[in-house]
Structures are given as structure tokens and as C-alpha cells.
Design a protein around this motif. Structure first.
Motif, PDB file in Angstrom:
ATOM      1  N   GLY A   1     -14.635 -34.085  10.282  1.00  0.00           N
ATOM      2  CA  GLY A   1     -15.192 -32.962  10.952  1.00  0.00           C
ATOM      3  C   GLY A   1     -16.678 -32.897   9.722  1.00  0.00           C
ATOM      4  O   GLY A   1     -16.832 -31.874   9.870  1.00  0.00           O
ATOM      5  N   LEU A   2     -17.185 -33.869   9.421  1.00  0.00           N
ATOM      6  CA  LEU A   2     -18.249 -33.890   8.588  1.00  0.00           C
ATOM      7  C   LEU A   2     -19.688 -33.981   8.997  1.00  0.00           C
ATOM      8  O   LEU A   2     -20.139 -34.106   8.473  1.00  0.00           O
ATOM      9  CB  LEU A   2     -17.745 -35.219   7.140  1.00  0.00           C
ATOM     10  N   LEU A   3     -19.798 -35.183   9.803  1.00  0.00           N
ATOM     11  CA  LEU A   3     -20.292 -34.977  11.156  1.00  0.00           C
ATOM     12  C   LEU A   3     -20.383 -34.175  12.587  1.00  0.00           C
ATOM     13  O   LEU A   3     -19.591 -34.445  12.862  1.00  0.00           O
ATOM     14  CB  LEU A   3     -21.151 -36.436  10.695  1.00  0.00           C
ATOM     15  N   ASP A   4     -21.769 -33.722  12.878  1.00  0.00           N
ATOM     16  CA  ASP A   4     -21.234 -33.573  14.364  1.00  0.00           C
ATOM     17  C   ASP A   4     -22.394 -33.685  15.515  1.00  0.00           C
ATOM     18  O   ASP A   4     -23.462 -35.031  14.748  1.00  0.00           O
ATOM     19  CB  ASP A   4     -21.351 -31.548  14.195  1.00  0.00           C
ATOM     20  N   TRP A   5     -22.463 -34.661  16.627  1.00  0.00           N
ATOM     21  CA  TRP A   5     -24.029 -34.575  17.062  1.00  0.00           C
ATOM     22  C   TRP A   5     -23.412 -33.998  19.140  1.00  0.00           C
ATOM     23  O   TRP A   5     -22.695 -33.333  19.718  1.00  0.00           O
ATOM     24  CB  TRP A   5     -23.795 -36.157  17.241  1.00  0.00           C
ATOM     25  N   GLY A   6     -24.033 -34.074  19.330  1.00  0.00           N
ATOM     26  CA  GLY A   6     -24.517 -33.412  21.056  1.00  0.00           C
ATOM     27  C   GLY A   6     -24.452 -34.953  21.841  1.00  0.00           C
ATOM     28  O   GLY A   6     -23.585 -34.258  22.087  1.00  0.00           O
ATOM     29  N   VAL A   7     -25.394 -35.379  22.356  1.00  0.00           N
ATOM     30  CA  VAL A   7     -25.679 -36.354  22.983  1.00  0.00           C
ATOM     31  C   VAL A   7     -25.207 -37.814  22.643  1.00  0.00           C
ATOM     32  O   VAL A   7     -24.418 -38.027  23.511  1.00  0.00           O
ATOM     33  CB  VAL A   7     -26.812 -36.358  23.832  1.00  0.00           C
TER      34      VAL A   7
ATOM     35  N   PRO B   1     -24.239 -40.015  19.132  1.00  0.00           N
ATOM     36  CA  PRO B   1     -22.934 -40.229  17.542  1.00  0.00           C
ATOM     37  C   PRO B   1     -25.194 -40.986  16.944  1.00  0.00           C
ATOM     38  O   PRO B   1     -24.764 -40.362  15.326  1.00  0.00           O
ATOM     39  CB  PRO B   1     -22.959 -40.701  17.202  1.00  0.00           C
ATOM     40  N   ARG B   2     -25.938 -41.386  17.641  1.00  0.00           N
ATOM     41  CA  ARG B   2     -26.951 -42.163  16.525  1.00  0.00           C
ATOM     42  C   ARG B   2     -27.817 -40.468  16.123  1.00  0.00           C
ATOM     43  O   ARG B   2     -28.657 -41.083  14.768  1.00  0.00           O
ATOM     44  CB  ARG B   2     -27.934 -42.443  17.696  1.00  0.00           C
ATOM     45  N   CYS B   3     -28.123 -39.534  16.658  1.00  0.00           N
ATOM     46  CA  CYS B   3     -28.590 -38.536  15.806  1.00  0.00           C
ATOM     47  C   CYS B   3     -27.532 -37.576  15.132  1.00  0.00           C
ATOM     48  O   CYS B   3     -28.117 -36.104  15.489  1.00  0.00           O
ATOM     49  CB  CYS B   3     -29.755 -38.243  16.748  1.00  0.00           C
ATOM     50  N   ALA B   4     -26.811 -37.954  14.560  1.00  0.00           N
ATOM     51  CA  ALA B   4     -26.175 -36.733  14.030  1.00  0.00           C
ATOM     52  C   ALA B   4     -26.235 -35.729  12.698  1.00  0.00           C
ATOM     53  O   ALA B   4     -26.718 -36.653  12.633  1.00  0.00           O
ATOM     54  CB  ALA B   4     -24.422 -37.527  13.821  1.00  0.00           C
ATOM     55  N   TRP B   5     -25.511 -34.677  12.485  1.00  0.00           N
ATOM     56  CA  TRP B   5     -26.282 -34.105  11.794  1.00  0.00           C
ATOM     57  C   TRP B   5     -24.607 -33.593  10.582  1.00  0.00           C
ATOM     58  O   TRP B   5     -23.890 -33.316  11.567  1.00  0.00           O
ATOM     59  CB  TRP B   5     -26.820 -33.224  12.063  1.00  0.00           C
ATOM     60  N   PRO B   6     -24.968 -33.611   9.196  1.00  0.00           N
ATOM     61  CA  PRO B   6     -23.974 -32.864   8.442  1.00  0.00           C
ATOM     62  C   PRO B   6     -23.162 -31.598   9.543  1.00  0.00           C
ATOM     63  O   PRO B   6     -24.023 -30.768   9.566  1.00  0.00           O
ATOM     64  CB  PRO B   6     -24.196 -32.825   7.596  1.00  0.00           C
ATOM     65  N   THR B   7     -22.010 -30.958   9.122  1.00  0.00           N
ATOM     66  CA  THR B   7     -21.726 -29.919   9.372  1.00  0.00           C
ATOM     67  C   THR B   7     -21.681 -29.236   8.319  1.00  0.00           C
ATOM     68  O   THR B   7     -22.059 -29.660   7.277  1.00  0.00           O
ATOM     69  CB  THR B   7     -19.911 -29.878   9.982  1.00  0.00           C
ATOM     70  N   VAL B   8     -20.868 -27.870   8.422  1.00  0.00           N
ATOM     71  CA  VAL B   8     -20.858 -26.746   7.218  1.00  0.00           C
ATOM     72  C   VAL B   8     -19.958 -27.619   6.198  1.00  0.00           C
ATOM     73  O   VAL B   8     -20.353 -28.062   5.058  1.00  0.00           O
ATOM     74  CB  VAL B   8     -20.161 -25.859   7.079  1.00  0.00           C
ATOM     75  N   LYS B   9     -18.822 -28.001   6.437  1.00  0.00           N
ATOM     76  CA  LYS B   9     -17.932 -28.801   5.704  1.00  0.00           C
ATOM     77  C   LYS B   9     -18.500 -30.195   4.905  1.00  0.00           C
ATOM     78  O   LYS B   9     -18.808 -30.491   4.219  1.00  0.00           O
ATOM     79  CB  LYS B   9     -16.673 -29.233   6.662  1.00  0.00           C
ATOM     80  N   GLY B  10     -19.787 -30.603   5.723  1.00  0.00           N
ATOM     81  CA  GLY B  10     -20.514 -32.034   5.265  1.00  0.00           C
ATOM     82  C   GLY B  10     -21.353 -31.836   4.109  1.00  0.00           C
ATOM     83  O   GLY B  10     -21.920 -31.714   3.455  1.00  0.00           O
ATOM     84  N   GLU B  11     -22.294 -30.579   4.082  1.00  0.00           N
ATOM     85  CA  GLU B  11     -22.943 -30.000   3.813  1.00  0.00           C
ATOM     86  C   GLU B  11     -22.298 -29.300   2.239  1.00  0.00           C
ATOM     87  O   GLU B  11     -23.223 -29.928   1.079  1.00  0.00           O
ATOM     88  CB  GLU B  11     -23.823 -29.095   4.269  1.00  0.00           C
ATOM     89  N   GLN B  12     -21.376 -29.204   2.601  1.00  0.00           N
ATOM     90  CA  GLN B  12     -20.294 -28.994   1.494  1.00  0.00           C
ATOM     91  C   GLN B  12     -19.990 -29.755   0.433  1.00  0.00           C
ATOM     92  O   GLN B  12     -19.953 -29.842  -0.945  1.00  0.00           O
ATOM     93  CB  GLN B  12     -19.193 -27.346   1.575  1.00  0.00           C
ATOM     94  N   LEU B  13     -19.565 -31.100   1.196  1.00  0.00           N
ATOM     95  CA  LEU B  13     -19.289 -32.043   0.528  1.00  0.00           C
ATOM     96  C   LEU B  13     -20.707 -33.096   0.346  1.00  0.00           C
ATOM     97  O   LEU B  13     -20.428 -33.009  -0.927  1.00  0.00           O
ATOM     98  CB  LEU B  13     -18.134 -32.992   1.022  1.00  0.00           C
ATOM     99  N   LEU B  14     -21.741 -32.319   0.367  1.00  0.00           N
ATOM    100  CA  LEU B  14     -23.015 -33.284  -0.439  1.00  0.00           C
ATOM    101  C   LEU B  14     -23.226 -32.277  -1.034  1.00  0.00           C
ATOM    102  O   LEU B  14     -23.569 -33.580  -2.376  1.00  0.00           O
ATOM    103  CB  LEU B  14     -24.093 -33.231   1.091  1.00  0.00           C
ATOM    104  N   ARG B  15     -23.324 -31.339  -1.253  1.00  0.00           N
ATOM    105  CA  ARG B  15     -23.021 -30.292  -2.265  1.00  0.00           C
ATOM    106  C   ARG B  15     -22.697 -30.543  -3.816  1.00  0.00           C
ATOM    107  O   ARG B  15     -23.396 -30.746  -4.799  1.00  0.00           O
ATOM    108  CB  ARG B  15     -23.263 -29.092  -1.895  1.00  0.00           C
TER     109      ARG B  15
END
Length: 78
Positions: free
Chosen positions: A53-59, A61-75
Motif C-alpha cells: 500500500g505504499l505505491l500505486d500505479w495505473g497502466v 508499475p514503471r510509472c508508480a507514485w507514492p500513495t498517502v501511506k507512502g508519502e507519510q512513510l517518506l516524511r
């Protein structure tokens, strides 16, 4: 090298950099491969972080982005 050798925070930072500037920073998978990480291992790490649940991606996974949970961990990282 194994998946656990790649720090979660580093992958999240690469994904966040791409999200902030998609035309300047490479997608997370491309950035990991450019650092010398084998492509299958980079994909395994991205999928693992997505499963947690730390990354999400659309089409792709090469272009994944952080989820809210991932952004919290990053902070929380030093």
C-alpha cells in the motif's frame, strides 16, 4: 542482490520525484534500472511496495507514485 537490499525510502523518493516533475525525472523503474538494479528486481520491489500500500500505479508499475501511506512513510524517514 535481493529485493530487501533496495531501501523502501529510496524507491519512494524516486517515485515522488517523478510525480513532482514527470517530464524532468525518470519514472521509478527507469531510475532504479539506471542505478544498475536488474529490471526484474526493480519490478519486484515496486510490486512489493504496491502490495504493502505504499505505491500505486495505473497502466504500468514503471510509472508508480507514492500513495498517502507512502508519502507519510517518506516524511517519517530521516
Amino acid at each position: 542482490m535481493k529485493r530487501s537490499d533496495i531501501p523502501d525510502g529510496h524507491v519512494l523518493e524516486l517515485a515522488a520525484a517523478w510525480l513532482r516533475a514527470p517530464f524532468e525525472a525518470p519514472p521509478v523503474w527507469d531510475a532504479l534500472v539506471a542505478e544498475g538494479i536488474p529490471s526484474k528486481l526493480a519490478l519486484a520491489k515496486i510490486n512489493h511496495l504496491s502490495d504493502r500500500g505504499l505505491l500505486d500505479w495505473g497502466v504500468s508499475p514503471r510509472c508508480a507514485w507514492p500513495t498517502v501511506k507512502g508519502e507519510q512513510l517518506l516524511r517519517e524517514l530521516p
